[in-house]
Design a protein around this motif. Structure first.
Motif, PDB file in Angstrom:
ATOM      1  N   GLY A  97       0.827  -1.204   0.000  1.00  0.00           N
ATOM      2  CA  GLY A  97       0.000   0.000   0.000  1.00  0.00           C
ATOM      3  C   GLY A  97       0.861   1.254   0.000  1.00  0.00           C
ATOM      4  N   GLN A  98       1.978   1.192   0.744  1.00  0.00           N
ATOM      5  CA  GLN A  98       2.893   2.337   0.755  1.00  0.00           C
ATOM      6  C   GLN A  98       3.518   2.539  -0.624  1.00  0.00           C
ATOM      7  OE1 GLN A  98       5.811   1.821   3.838  1.00  0.00           O
ATOM      8  NE2 GLN A  98       4.248   1.559   5.422  1.00  0.00           N
ATOM      9  N   ILE A  99       3.810   1.426  -1.290  1.00  0.00           N
ATOM     10  CA  ILE A  99       4.337   1.530  -2.657  1.00  0.00           C
ATOM     11  C   ILE A  99       3.298   2.208  -3.549  1.00  0.00           C
ATOM     12  CG2 ILE A  99       5.034   0.232  -4.710  1.00  0.00           C
ATOM     13  CD1 ILE A  99       6.322  -1.833  -2.943  1.00  0.00           C
ATOM     14  N   ALA A 100       2.050   1.762  -3.400  1.00  0.00           N
ATOM     15  CA  ALA A 100       0.978   2.349  -4.215  1.00  0.00           C
ATOM     16  C   ALA A 100       0.866   3.851  -3.948  1.00  0.00           C
ATOM     17  CB  ALA A 100      -0.341   1.651  -3.917  1.00  0.00           C
ATOM     18  N   GLU A 101       1.042   4.233  -2.683  1.00  0.00           N
ATOM     19  CA  GLU A 101       0.968   5.647  -2.314  1.00  0.00           C
ATOM     20  C   GLU A 101       2.070   6.456  -2.993  1.00  0.00           C
ATOM     21  OE1 GLU A 101      -1.566   6.868  -0.398  1.00  0.00           O
ATOM     22  OE2 GLU A 101      -0.714   8.774  -1.084  1.00  0.00           O
ATOM     23  N   GLU A 102       3.295   5.911  -2.975  1.00  0.00           N
ATOM     24  CA  GLU A 102       4.419   6.590  -3.635  1.00  0.00           C
ATOM     25  C   GLU A 102       4.179   6.722  -5.127  1.00  0.00           C
ATOM     26  OE1 GLU A 102       7.169   8.089  -2.883  1.00  0.00           O
ATOM     27  OE2 GLU A 102       7.397   7.639  -0.760  1.00  0.00           O
ATOM     28  N   LEU A 103       3.488   5.729  -5.698  1.00  0.00           N
ATOM     29  CA  LEU A 103       3.292   5.717  -7.144  1.00  0.00           C
ATOM     30  C   LEU A 103       2.065   6.511  -7.583  1.00  0.00           C
ATOM     31  CD1 LEU A 103       4.101   1.976  -7.874  1.00  0.00           C
ATOM     32  CD2 LEU A 103       5.509   3.959  -8.400  1.00  0.00           C
ATOM     33  N   ARG A 104       1.351   7.069  -6.607  1.00  0.00           N
ATOM     34  CA  ARG A 104       0.137   7.812  -6.942  1.00  0.00           C
ATOM     35  C   ARG A 104       0.475   8.932  -7.920  1.00  0.00           C
ATOM     36  NH1 ARG A 104      -4.680   9.192  -3.849  1.00  0.00           N
ATOM     37  NH2 ARG A 104      -3.812   8.477  -1.881  1.00  0.00           N
ATOM     38  N   GLY A 105      -0.207   8.959  -9.059  1.00  0.00           N
ATOM     39  CA  GLY A 105       0.023  10.009 -10.043  1.00  0.00           C
ATOM     40  C   GLY A 105       1.267   9.821 -10.892  1.00  0.00           C
ATOM     41  N   GLU A 106       2.016   8.749 -10.627  1.00  0.00           N
ATOM     42  CA  GLU A 106       3.235   8.528 -11.416  1.00  0.00           C
ATOM     43  C   GLU A 106       2.988   7.487 -12.494  1.00  0.00           C
ATOM     44  OE1 GLU A 106       5.978  10.149 -10.948  1.00  0.00           O
ATOM     45  OE2 GLU A 106       5.747  10.995  -8.938  1.00  0.00           O
ATOM     46  N   ASP A 107       3.932   7.434 -13.442  1.00  0.00           N
ATOM     47  CA  ASP A 107       3.949   6.331 -14.398  1.00  0.00           C
ATOM     48  C   ASP A 107       4.673   5.174 -13.698  1.00  0.00           C
ATOM     49  OD1 ASP A 107       4.660   4.487 -16.406  1.00  0.00           O
ATOM     50  OD2 ASP A 107       4.819   6.037 -17.925  1.00  0.00           O
ATOM     51  N   ILE A 108       3.936   4.091 -13.378  1.00  0.00           N
ATOM     52  CA  ILE A 108       4.543   3.047 -12.551  1.00  0.00           C
ATOM     53  C   ILE A 108       5.763   2.414 -13.207  1.00  0.00           C
ATOM     54  CG2 ILE A 108       2.433   2.471 -11.308  1.00  0.00           C
ATOM     55  CD1 ILE A 108       2.156   0.024 -13.096  1.00  0.00           C
ATOM     56  N   PHE A 109       5.810   2.433 -14.545  1.00  0.00           N
ATOM     57  CA  PHE A 109       6.936   1.781 -15.208  1.00  0.00           C
ATOM     58  C   PHE A 109       8.228   2.571 -15.060  1.00  0.00           C
ATOM     59  CE2 PHE A 109       5.337  -2.015 -16.984  1.00  0.00           C
ATOM     60  CZ  PHE A 109       3.973  -1.809 -17.116  1.00  0.00           C
ATOM     61  N   GLN A 110       8.118   3.849 -14.725  1.00  0.00           N
ATOM     62  CA  GLN A 110       9.339   4.621 -14.528  1.00  0.00           C
ATOM     63  C   GLN A 110      10.086   4.109 -13.300  1.00  0.00           C
ATOM     64  OE1 GLN A 110       8.748   8.834 -13.925  1.00  0.00           O
ATOM     65  NE2 GLN A 110      10.784   9.338 -14.685  1.00  0.00           N
ATOM     66  N   PHE A 111       9.354   3.489 -12.366  1.00  0.00           N
ATOM     67  CA  PHE A 111       9.959   3.045 -11.109  1.00  0.00           C
ATOM     68  C   PHE A 111       9.907   1.535 -10.923  1.00  0.00           C
ATOM     69  CE2 PHE A 111      10.549   7.233  -9.521  1.00  0.00           C
ATOM     70  CZ  PHE A 111       9.519   7.989 -10.068  1.00  0.00           C
ATOM     71  N   HIS A 112       9.471   0.835 -11.959  1.00  0.00           N
ATOM     72  CA  HIS A 112       9.200  -0.599 -11.826  1.00  0.00           C
ATOM     73  C   HIS A 112      10.392  -1.387 -11.287  1.00  0.00           C
ATOM     74  CE1 HIS A 112       8.519  -4.744 -13.641  1.00  0.00           C
ATOM     75  NE2 HIS A 112       7.525  -4.587 -12.794  1.00  0.00           N
TER      76      HIS A 112
END
Lengths: 279, 227
Positions: A97-112
């Motif tokens: 859930g914390q990961i999801a929070e960090e990724l909010r509004g981001e392109d998830i593949f940039q940090f995959h």
């Protein structure tokens, strides 16, 4: 004001130094632009690092859950272990859930790449628990259904707060595939240890299940991520060990005292030697 | 869902993914071709005769950028807009080259560092990710570094062609660029490696400037003829 590294190149021209100092004028548009770039890059790198840290926690707790689950074969009351595993995996889900929070509004593949290892380990753990309980393969949809988080207005991911927003984390098919590939190694270990505990039913169930998974991976071949090809090799070895264990149980099971069964399966070469005498 | 059903679903997903990547690859190839054409036009400024023709070459290059804009429009249609980074690796290299070429054109035109927004306009893309197909800041910086190498070569060839003042201007420009890059906290990634090459460009240009000044060839605002 000489910030040059030098690198063995001596100052040969005083004019050049003056020119350089003049260009390092902090109010020049180039310098101003680079200050913006600095902030953008720092922000991105900081987020990446935060994700790496959370992912490491996810990996560690998932691995511990897997170690815990291996104890079901040697303990009379499996239900306690399964419940404890549930609790542990709930904690892992909070981390996701914390990961999801960090990724909010981001392109998830940039940090995959920051969190893929942790997610694969989580898939391995949750599918292991699912198999032990239900003797089937957990689906990607079932995994993602449990990765739904309600957030409070302050943006922290907590379970089920009224008036909050929904935040989801989607495990990609590729991470799911890699997690399941690693699962097969744990299933192989479970097979060997269950035989050692005198359980002669589990190996045959596992053999059938592993064969289905192996066939699935063969069907995918090398159209998947390249790591799959490497894991396919390990998967074949795991399947081989399990199939040999079943063979030995079928052919020689009645001859071997239960407490010696584990020794019989400790290496494939032992099984293949026809002269092997076992008492 | 059975094991077989699950793997069938995954295979479908992977197969569709491969198709998208194949489409992207084809468009990227067209972009690479156009980039090569632009490079061919601009390379010729290194020739002694090329210096006089700089304005016309820049104009020709800008025409070719029209083609680039069309091709990038085409590229945008090949994948969902919110999955830019899923496929980013396919066009990262050619995009960096296009940034270099745009920056080189702008430098030849007015000897300034092209800003990110200007490059984005030349390529027909965005600067901000949320608005669509955008120029990642690291790709912009990589393209600028490629241009720095090109300028160090241009400094050398300027002298050979008899232009003794251009190297001084290139030197000021590159040194300011270097100061800018020093502000960045880079990780050990490809951008960092590329930035490590900048100091060699700086050094090479310094040596050109040194050669000119000790021989009294470099006088600001004058162009000295061939000796």
């Amino acid at each position: 004001m000489n910030r040059r590294e030098g690198e063995g190149c001596p100052r040969r021209n005083a004019d050049a130094v003056q020119d350089r100092d003049a260009s390092a004028n902090p109010s020049s548009p180039v310098i101003a632009a680079f200050k913006v770039f600095q902030q953008e890059l720092d922000t991105k790198h900081d987020k990446y690092e935060r994700l790496v840290k959370i992912s490491r926690d996810v990996t560690i707790e998932s691995k511990r859950t897997i170690f815990l689950l291996h104890r079901v074969t040697s303990v009379p009351n499996a239900e306690d272990i399964l419940n404890e595993a549930d609790v542990k995996l709930d904690a892992v889900r909070q981390k996701i859930g914390q990961i999801a929070e960090e990724l909010r509004g981001e392109d998830i593949f940039q940090f995959h790449r920051a969190f893929t290892a942790g997610i694969q380990e989580y898939v391995e753990a949750v599918s292991f628990l699912h198999y032990i309980r239900h003797r089937s393969l957990i689906s990607l949809e079932e995994i993602n259904a449990r990765l739904v988080f309600m957030t409070t207005e302050k943006g922290s991911a907590e379970a089920l707060q009224p008036g909050g927003q929904v935040l989801t984390f989607q495990v990609t098919p590729s991470d799911y595939l890699l997690g399941v590939a690693d699962l097969t190694g744990e299933l192989m270990r479970m097979c060997i240890s269950s035989v050692g505990n005198g359980d002669i039913d589990t190996p045959f169930q596992l053999s059938q299940f592993l064969r289905q998974i192996h066939d699935g991976f063969s069907y995918i071949g090398n159209t998947g991520p390249y790591e799959v090809s490497k894991k396919l090799h390990t998967l074949r070895q795991s399947l081989g060990k399990v199939e040999d264990a079943c063979y030995a149980l079928r052919v020689r099971g009645s001859e071997i005292p239960k407490h010696m069964l584990a020794d019989v399966f400790s290496s494939r070469t032992t099984l293949l030697d026809p002269e092997e005498g076992v008492v | 869902m059975s094991v077989t059903e699950m793997f069938n679903y995954i295979q479908g997903f992977l197969s569709a993914d491969q198709d998208v990547r194949e489409d992207i690859r084809k468009v990227v190839q067209t972009l690479e071709q156009t980039a090569r054409e632009i490079l061919t036009v601009l390379q010729s400024v290194h020739q002694p005769s090329g210096f006089k023709e700089i304005p016309s070459k820049c104009a020709k290059a800008r025409e070719l950028f029209c083609t680039v804009r069309t091709q990038i429009c085409n590229l945008k249609t090949k994948f969902p807009a919110e999955q830019y980074y899923r496929f980013h690796e396919h066009w990262r290299f050619v995009l960096q080259r296009l940034v270099f070429l745009a920056a080189f054109v702008v430098y030849l035109e007015n000897e300034t560092l092209v800003i990110r927004e200007e490059v984005a306009k030349i390529l027909g893309i965005e600067v901000v990710r949320e608005k669509g197909f955008h120029l990642d800041v690291e790709d912009y910086l990589a393209g600028v570094l490629i241009m720095a190498s090109e300028l160090s070569r241009l400094a050398v060839n300027s002298v050979t062609a008899g232009d003794y003042t251009r190297p001084l201007r290139i030197s000021n420009f590159i040194n300011e660029l270097d100061s800018g890059f020093r502000l960045l906290n880079l990780k050990n990634d490809p951008l960092r490696k590329r930035y490590d090459g900048l100091k060699y460009d700086v050094k090479k240009i310094e040596e050109v400037v040194y050669d000119l000044s000790i021989r009294g060839l470099a006088k600001e605002g004058e162009t000295v003829g061939d000796k």
